[in-house]
Design a protein around this motif. Sequence first.
Motif, PDB file in Angstrom:
ATOM      1  N   GLN A  18       0.614   1.802  -1.033  1.00  8.86           N
ATOM      2  CA  GLN A  18      -0.532   1.652  -0.702  1.00  8.86           C
ATOM      3  C   GLN A  18      -2.499   1.934  -0.351  1.00  8.86           C
ATOM      4  O   GLN A  18      -2.231   3.254  -0.597  1.00  8.86           O
ATOM      5  CB  GLN A  18      -0.288   0.841   0.819  1.00  8.86           C
TER       6      GLN A  18
ATOM      7  N   ARG B  83      -5.410   2.446   1.832  1.00  6.67           N
ATOM      8  CA  ARG B  83      -6.090   2.347   3.432  1.00  6.67           C
ATOM      9  C   ARG B  83      -7.717   2.675   3.192  1.00  6.67           C
ATOM     10  O   ARG B  83      -7.972   3.333   1.974  1.00  6.67           O
ATOM     11  CB  ARG B  83      -5.616   3.897   4.456  1.00  6.67           C
TER      12      ARG B  83
ATOM     13  N   ASP C 143      -6.388  -7.615  -1.990  1.00 11.00           N
ATOM     14  CA  ASP C 143      -5.434  -7.475  -1.619  1.00 11.00           C
ATOM     15  C   ASP C 143      -4.605  -5.824  -0.159  1.00 11.00           C
ATOM     16  O   ASP C 143      -3.868  -5.958   0.484  1.00 11.00           O
ATOM     17  CB  ASP C 143      -4.381  -6.503  -2.598  1.00 11.00           C
ATOM     18  N   TYR C 144      -6.383  -5.996  -0.087  1.00  8.75           N
ATOM     19  CA  TYR C 144      -6.358  -4.466   1.397  1.00  8.75           C
ATOM     20  C   TYR C 144      -7.712  -4.635   1.925  1.00  8.75           C
ATOM     21  O   TYR C 144      -8.852  -5.395   1.212  1.00  8.75           O
ATOM     22  CB  TYR C 144      -6.068  -3.217   0.388  1.00  8.75           C
TER      23      TYR C 144
END
Length: 124
Positions: free
Chosen positions: A1, A3, A112-113
């Motif tokens: 993922q 951050r 997406d983040y």
Amino acid sequence: QVRLVESGGGFVQAGGSLRLSCAASGRTFTTYTRGWFRQPPGKEREFVGTITLRDGDTYYADSVKGRFTISKDNTKNTVYLQMNSLKPEDTAVYYCAAAWGSRHLTMTSEYDYWGQGTQVTVSS
């Protein structure tokens, strides 16, 4: 993922400047676009601008053109939002976001983040 961590928010007088940073960590190679959004008090989150990490192509909302500039430092995995000539209407929580897409992405659903946001308050 991936951050994302925003920093640089604070208080500034109208006409002043602030520089926000968005530091990314994790699998940043999977994300091609970085976006900036903001959410004024009591309002929906709105698009501010984007930058393509590969070539630095930028795209801005009409409301910030000529005042805000997005830049990047690939070696630091960081993007910046330089905000000049700030207005009280710019008061909002500012968010950075990352997307796999490479086009000019203006919708929150395309990212997406997301970072947690940083407060920017512009006094008149």
